[in-house]
Design a protein around this motif. Structure first.
Motif, PDB file in Angstrom:
ATOM      1  N   UNK A  72       0.889  -1.154   0.000  1.00  0.00           N
ATOM      2  CA  UNK A  72       0.000   0.000   0.000  1.00  0.00           C
ATOM      3  C   UNK A  72       0.931   1.208   0.000  1.00  0.00           C
ATOM      4  N   UNK A  73       0.790   2.041  -1.005  1.00  0.00           N
ATOM      5  CA  UNK A  73       1.658   3.194  -1.164  1.00  0.00           C
ATOM      6  C   UNK A  73       0.931   4.437  -0.671  1.00  0.00           C
ATOM      7  N   UNK A  74       1.542   5.132   0.304  1.00  0.00           N
ATOM      8  CA  UNK A  74       0.969   6.338   0.899  1.00  0.00           C
ATOM      9  C   UNK A  74       2.042   7.418   0.907  1.00  0.00           C
ATOM     10  N   UNK A  75       1.777   8.504   0.203  1.00  0.00           N
ATOM     11  CA  UNK A  75       2.713   9.639   0.156  1.00  0.00           C
ATOM     12  C   UNK A  75       4.146   9.197  -0.146  1.00  0.00           C
ATOM     13  N   UNK A  76       4.319   8.311  -1.102  1.00  0.00           N
ATOM     14  CA  UNK A  76       5.640   7.855  -1.492  1.00  0.00           C
ATOM     15  C   UNK A  76       6.228   6.774  -0.610  1.00  0.00           C
ATOM     16  N   UNK A  77       5.555   6.435   0.487  1.00  0.00           N
ATOM     17  CA  UNK A  77       6.036   5.358   1.357  1.00  0.00           C
ATOM     18  C   UNK A  77       5.363   4.061   0.944  1.00  0.00           C
ATOM     19  N   UNK A  78       6.161   3.042   0.706  1.00  0.00           N
ATOM     20  CA  UNK A  78       5.662   1.736   0.273  1.00  0.00           C
ATOM     21  C   UNK A  78       5.602   0.810   1.490  1.00  0.00           C
ATOM     22  N   UNK A  79       4.363   0.518   1.939  1.00  0.00           N
ATOM     23  CA  UNK A  79       4.148  -0.342   3.103  1.00  0.00           C
ATOM     24  C   UNK A  79       3.869  -1.758   2.626  1.00  0.00           C
ATOM     25  N   UNK A  88      -3.786  -0.180   7.801  1.00  0.00           N
ATOM     26  CA  UNK A  88      -5.040   0.527   8.036  1.00  0.00           C
ATOM     27  C   UNK A  88      -4.845   1.977   7.623  1.00  0.00           C
ATOM     28  N   UNK A  89      -5.766   2.491   6.809  1.00  0.00           N
ATOM     29  CA  UNK A  89      -5.631   3.842   6.268  1.00  0.00           C
ATOM     30  C   UNK A  89      -6.868   4.655   6.631  1.00  0.00           C
ATOM     31  N   UNK A  90      -6.645   5.852   7.141  1.00  0.00           N
ATOM     32  CA  UNK A  90      -7.736   6.747   7.528  1.00  0.00           C
ATOM     33  C   UNK A  90      -8.363   7.410   6.303  1.00  0.00           C
ATOM     34  N   UNK A  91      -9.622   7.850   6.444  1.00  0.00           N
ATOM     35  CA  UNK A  91     -10.241   8.590   5.352  1.00  0.00           C
ATOM     36  C   UNK A  91      -9.458   9.885   5.096  1.00  0.00           C
ATOM     37  N   UNK A  92      -9.419  10.304   3.847  1.00  0.00           N
ATOM     38  CA  UNK A  92      -8.687  11.518   3.499  1.00  0.00           C
ATOM     39  C   UNK A  92      -7.223  11.285   3.188  1.00  0.00           C
ATOM     40  N   UNK A  93      -6.723  10.073   3.419  1.00  0.00           N
ATOM     41  CA  UNK A  93      -5.334   9.729   3.105  1.00  0.00           C
ATOM     42  C   UNK A  93      -5.324   8.926   1.813  1.00  0.00           C
ATOM     43  N   UNK A  94      -4.676   9.468   0.786  1.00  0.00           N
ATOM     44  CA  UNK A  94      -4.626   8.782  -0.512  1.00  0.00           C
ATOM     45  C   UNK A  94      -3.758   7.539  -0.410  1.00  0.00           C
ATOM     46  N   UNK A  95      -4.223   6.484  -1.092  1.00  0.00           N
ATOM     47  CA  UNK A  95      -3.480   5.231  -1.106  1.00  0.00           C
ATOM     48  C   UNK A  95      -3.585   4.576  -2.467  1.00  0.00           C
ATOM     49  N   UNK A  96      -2.540   3.820  -2.817  1.00  0.00           N
ATOM     50  CA  UNK A  96      -2.491   2.998  -4.023  1.00  0.00           C
ATOM     51  C   UNK A  96      -2.125   1.594  -3.569  1.00  0.00           C
TER      52      UNK A  96
END
Length: 127
Positions: A72-79, A88-96
């Protein structure tokens, strides 16, 4: 489908309704869940979803890798995302969500913190 007098439903993944030529398996309507959203996505090898952020729905989403691997990629960080790593990702946080070389089957569970779950129209029935 199995429905018993004891209050449960059980189905195999293959019995769930699908969307998008089988890419998504609709767990919530397939099991008649009303408290939260749940879907399975089967990502082919080396695939990435479009970025989304759940701002409109207000949902937190939990990503659970069932088999294969990815991230899951969030703000350039690859988890990492696989059977040993959850995200787990909160609403309003973009994810790929991206799959690795063997693809990825991922269970996605969503709900509104402190709120009542309202399913999106697209998730109510299959193909």
């Amino acid at each position: 489908m199995i429905r018993t007098m004891t209050g449960y439903i059980a189905k195999s993944v293959d019995e769930l309704p699908t969307l998008w030529d089988g890419f998504a398996k609709l767990v919530r309507p397939g099991l008649e869940i009303t408290a939260f959203g749940a879907n399975i996505m089967d990502l082919p090898p080396e695939y990435s979803t479009k970025a989304h952020d759940e701002s409109d729905s207000g949902q937190q989403e939990l990503y659970v890798g069932l088999h294969g691997s990815g991230s899951v990629d969030i703000d350039g960080e690859r988890l990492p995302l696989d059977a040993e790593h959850f995200v787990c990702v909160d609403p309003g946080t973009a994810r790929i969500v991206s799959s690795g070389s063997e693809g990825l089957r991922v269970l996605i569970i969503g709900g509104v913190p402190g709120g009542v779950y309202e399913p999106p129209q697209w998730s109510s029935s299959g193909d």
